[in-house]
Design a protein around this motif. Structure first.
Motif, PDB file in Angstrom:
ATOM      1  N   UNK A   1       0.820  -1.213   0.000  1.00 31.10           N
ATOM      2  CA  UNK A   1       0.000   0.000   0.000  1.00 31.10           C
ATOM      3  C   UNK A   1       0.857   1.266   0.000  1.00 31.10           C
ATOM      4  N   UNK A   2       2.147   1.153   0.359  1.00 34.33           N
ATOM      5  CA  UNK A   2       3.030   2.309   0.435  1.00 34.33           C
ATOM      6  C   UNK A   2       4.029   2.341  -0.708  1.00 34.33           C
ATOM      7  N   UNK A   3       3.686   1.744  -1.847  1.00 30.97           N
ATOM      8  CA  UNK A   3       4.570   1.703  -3.013  1.00 30.97           C
ATOM      9  C   UNK A   3       4.987   3.123  -3.388  1.00 30.97           C
ATOM     10  N   UNK A   4       6.271   3.315  -3.676  1.00 29.83           N
ATOM     11  CA  UNK A   4       6.814   4.629  -4.028  1.00 29.83           C
ATOM     12  C   UNK A   4       7.158   4.666  -5.512  1.00 29.83           C
ATOM     13  N   UNK A   5       7.296   5.855  -6.051  1.00 29.39           N
ATOM     14  CA  UNK A   5       7.671   6.038  -7.447  1.00 29.39           C
ATOM     15  C   UNK A   5       6.685   6.943  -8.143  1.00 29.39           C
ATOM     16  N   UNK A   6       6.829   7.052  -9.464  1.00 25.79           N
ATOM     17  CA  UNK A   6       5.906   7.880 -10.234  1.00 25.79           C
ATOM     18  C   UNK A   6       4.528   7.230 -10.231  1.00 25.79           C
ATOM     19  N   UNK A   7       3.505   8.019 -10.532  1.00 26.19           N
ATOM     20  CA  UNK A   7       2.147   7.482 -10.582  1.00 26.19           C
ATOM     21  C   UNK A   7       2.063   6.367 -11.618  1.00 26.19           C
ATOM     22  N   UNK A   8       2.717   6.534 -12.752  1.00 24.70           N
ATOM     23  CA  UNK A   8       2.696   5.495 -13.785  1.00 24.70           C
ATOM     24  C   UNK A   8       3.334   4.205 -13.268  1.00 24.70           C
ATOM     25  N   UNK A   9       4.454   4.313 -12.535  1.00 24.32           N
ATOM     26  CA  UNK A   9       5.094   3.123 -11.956  1.00 24.32           C
ATOM     27  C   UNK A   9       4.156   2.427 -10.969  1.00 24.32           C
ATOM     28  N   UNK A  10       3.489   3.220 -10.148  1.00 22.82           N
ATOM     29  CA  UNK A  10       2.579   2.653  -9.152  1.00 22.82           C
ATOM     30  C   UNK A  10       1.406   1.955  -9.839  1.00 22.82           C
ATOM     31  N   UNK A  11       0.846   2.607 -10.864  1.00 25.87           N
ATOM     32  CA  UNK A  11      -0.284   2.008 -11.572  1.00 25.87           C
ATOM     33  C   UNK A  11       0.116   0.711 -12.257  1.00 25.87           C
ATOM     34  N   UNK A  12       1.278   0.690 -12.875  1.00 23.50           N
ATOM     35  CA  UNK A  12       1.742  -0.538 -13.518  1.00 23.50           C
ATOM     36  C   UNK A  12       1.996  -1.631 -12.478  1.00 23.50           C
ATOM     37  N   UNK A  13       2.481  -1.251 -11.308  1.00 25.82           N
ATOM     38  CA  UNK A  13       2.721  -2.184 -10.209  1.00 25.82           C
ATOM     39  C   UNK A  13       1.419  -2.893  -9.817  1.00 25.82           C
ATOM     40  N   UNK A  14       0.326  -2.123  -9.824  1.00 24.33           N
ATOM     41  CA  UNK A  14      -0.959  -2.675  -9.403  1.00 24.33           C
ATOM     42  C   UNK A  14      -1.829  -3.119 -10.576  1.00 24.33           C
ATOM     43  N   UNK A  15      -1.256  -3.293 -11.733  1.00 18.96           N
ATOM     44  CA  UNK A  15      -2.014  -3.624 -12.934  1.00 18.96           C
ATOM     45  C   UNK A  15      -2.969  -4.780 -12.788  1.00 18.96           C
ATOM     46  N   UNK A  16      -2.579  -5.821 -12.111  1.00 24.23           N
ATOM     47  CA  UNK A  16      -3.470  -6.960 -11.907  1.00 24.23           C
ATOM     48  C   UNK A  16      -4.301  -6.798 -10.646  1.00 24.23           C
ATOM     49  N   UNK A  17      -3.776  -6.136  -9.635  1.00 29.37           N
ATOM     50  CA  UNK A  17      -4.493  -5.987  -8.371  1.00 29.37           C
ATOM     51  C   UNK A  17      -5.735  -5.134  -8.527  1.00 29.37           C
ATOM     52  N   UNK A  18      -5.802  -4.333  -9.579  1.00 29.26           N
ATOM     53  CA  UNK A  18      -6.953  -3.472  -9.804  1.00 29.26           C
ATOM     54  C   UNK A  18      -8.222  -4.286 -10.051  1.00 29.26           C
ATOM     55  N   UNK A  19      -8.058  -5.584 -10.318  1.00 28.00           N
ATOM     56  CA  UNK A  19      -9.215  -6.457 -10.540  1.00 28.00           C
ATOM     57  C   UNK A  19      -9.861  -6.912  -9.230  1.00 28.00           C
ATOM     58  N   UNK A  20      -9.192  -6.748  -8.110  1.00 23.77           N
ATOM     59  CA  UNK A  20      -9.717  -7.256  -6.844  1.00 23.77           C
ATOM     60  C   UNK A  20     -10.743  -6.360  -6.144  1.00 23.77           C
ATOM     61  N   UNK A  21     -10.606  -5.039  -6.192  1.00 22.95           N
ATOM     62  CA  UNK A  21     -11.577  -4.221  -5.451  1.00 22.95           C
ATOM     63  C   UNK A  21     -12.998  -4.362  -5.991  1.00 22.95           C
ATOM     64  N   UNK A  22     -13.951  -4.084  -5.126  1.00 27.05           N
ATOM     65  CA  UNK A  22     -15.339  -3.999  -5.575  1.00 27.05           C
ATOM     66  C   UNK A  22     -15.446  -2.807  -6.523  1.00 27.05           C
ATOM     67  N   UNK A  23     -16.573  -2.681  -7.199  1.00 27.12           N
ATOM     68  CA  UNK A  23     -16.764  -1.553  -8.101  1.00 27.12           C
ATOM     69  C   UNK A  23     -16.718  -0.227  -7.337  1.00 27.12           C
ATOM     70  N   UNK A  24     -17.300  -0.199  -6.147  1.00 25.32           N
ATOM     71  CA  UNK A  24     -17.264   1.010  -5.320  1.00 25.32           C
ATOM     72  C   UNK A  24     -15.849   1.355  -4.891  1.00 25.32           C
ATOM     73  N   UNK A  25     -15.089   0.344  -4.444  1.00 27.73           N
ATOM     74  CA  UNK A  25     -13.695   0.582  -4.055  1.00 27.73           C
ATOM     75  C   UNK A  25     -12.886   1.067  -5.245  1.00 27.73           C
ATOM     76  N   UNK A  26     -13.122   0.462  -6.403  1.00 25.48           N
ATOM     77  CA  UNK A  26     -12.423   0.869  -7.616  1.00 25.48           C
ATOM     78  C   UNK A  26     -12.673   2.344  -7.909  1.00 25.48           C
ATOM     79  N   UNK A  27     -13.947   2.763  -7.856  1.00 29.85           N
ATOM     80  CA  UNK A  27     -14.285   4.154  -8.157  1.00 29.85           C
ATOM     81  C   UNK A  27     -13.740   5.119  -7.111  1.00 29.85           C
ATOM     82  N   UNK A  28     -13.491   4.616  -5.890  1.00 30.00           N
ATOM     83  CA  UNK A  28     -12.883   5.449  -4.849  1.00 30.00           C
ATOM     84  C   UNK A  28     -11.359   5.466  -4.952  1.00 30.00           C
ATOM     85  N   UNK A  29     -10.774   4.729  -5.912  1.00 30.57           N
ATOM     86  CA  UNK A  29      -9.343   4.811  -6.170  1.00 30.57           C
ATOM     87  C   UNK A  29      -8.480   3.761  -5.497  1.00 30.57           C
TER      88      UNK A  29
END
Length: 194
Positions: A108-136
């Motif tokens: 949860x405390x991943x550091x780096x550019x926003x693009x690096x962080x987003x790529x880091x979580x590329x697969x994890x973005x599938x786990x949140x509920x739709x509400x959690x996803x929309x909350x970021x």
């Protein structure tokens, strides 16, 4: 700037692509309609546009939602590492199955550019509920819900997509079924979980 966001300045729209809610079909069709090669729409990795709150407020912002159980089942069928297990087991252990498959524990405390962080979580973005996803969750922690002008439904996909096209000034176009799972196990998943 934000994973799973498509922005078009010419037609002034922002599409928030929630995983497993027909986003690839919608995104590729929109790409085709605005003159981009639909094959280049890949969902997560391409949406690092820079834009500010003014654009969020001025543009037509939309997303599509899906029955949560249907979305979960779609995720299960799409990922071979989930599909090799019984549905109930996969649902109850989804996060640990992701960790095992990707040999990775999300930080949860991943550091780096926003693009690096987003790529880091590329697969994890599938786990949140739709509400959690929309909350970021697993992205930029920005709550996108106050900016959304229209919530389409997977269950009325074509009708709602036609409405979006009308609002943004694009011709109504039949959506194709993109990103379909190869796994076709017939499972009465609703009864199994109830």
């Amino acid at each position: 700037m934000i994973g799973y966001i498509m922005i078009n300045h010419e037609h002034k729209f922002i599409f928030i692509h929630i995983p497993k809610c027909a986003g690839m079909s919608i995104g590729r069709t929109l790409y085709n309609l605005v003159g981009k090669d639909p094959k280049t729409y890949e969902g997560f990795g391409i949406h690092h546009d820079e834009f500010d709150e003014k654009i969020w407020k001025e543009y037509f912002v939309f997303t599509f939602l899906r029955n949560p159980l249907d979305r979960l089942y779609s995720q299960y069928r799409y990922r071979d590492f989930l599909y090799e297990h019984d549905f109930e087991y996969a649902v109850r252990n989804m996060e640990s199955l992701y960790q095992r498959n990707y040999n990775f524990v999300p930080d949860e405390n991943k550091k780096g550019s926003l693009e690096d962080i987003l790529n880091h979580y590329g697969e994890w973005i599938h786990l949140p509920t739709q509400g959690e996803f929309l909350r970021g969750k697993y992205s930029n922690q920005i709550d996108k819900r106050p900016y959304i002008d229209f919530y389409g439904k997977y269950e009325t996909l074509q009708e709602d997509f036609d409405y979006v096209c009308e609002k943004i000034g694009l011709p109504q176009t039949k959506l194709l079924h993109e990103n379909k799972s190869n796994n076709e196990k017939d499972l009465d998943y609703e009864r199994k979980l109830l």
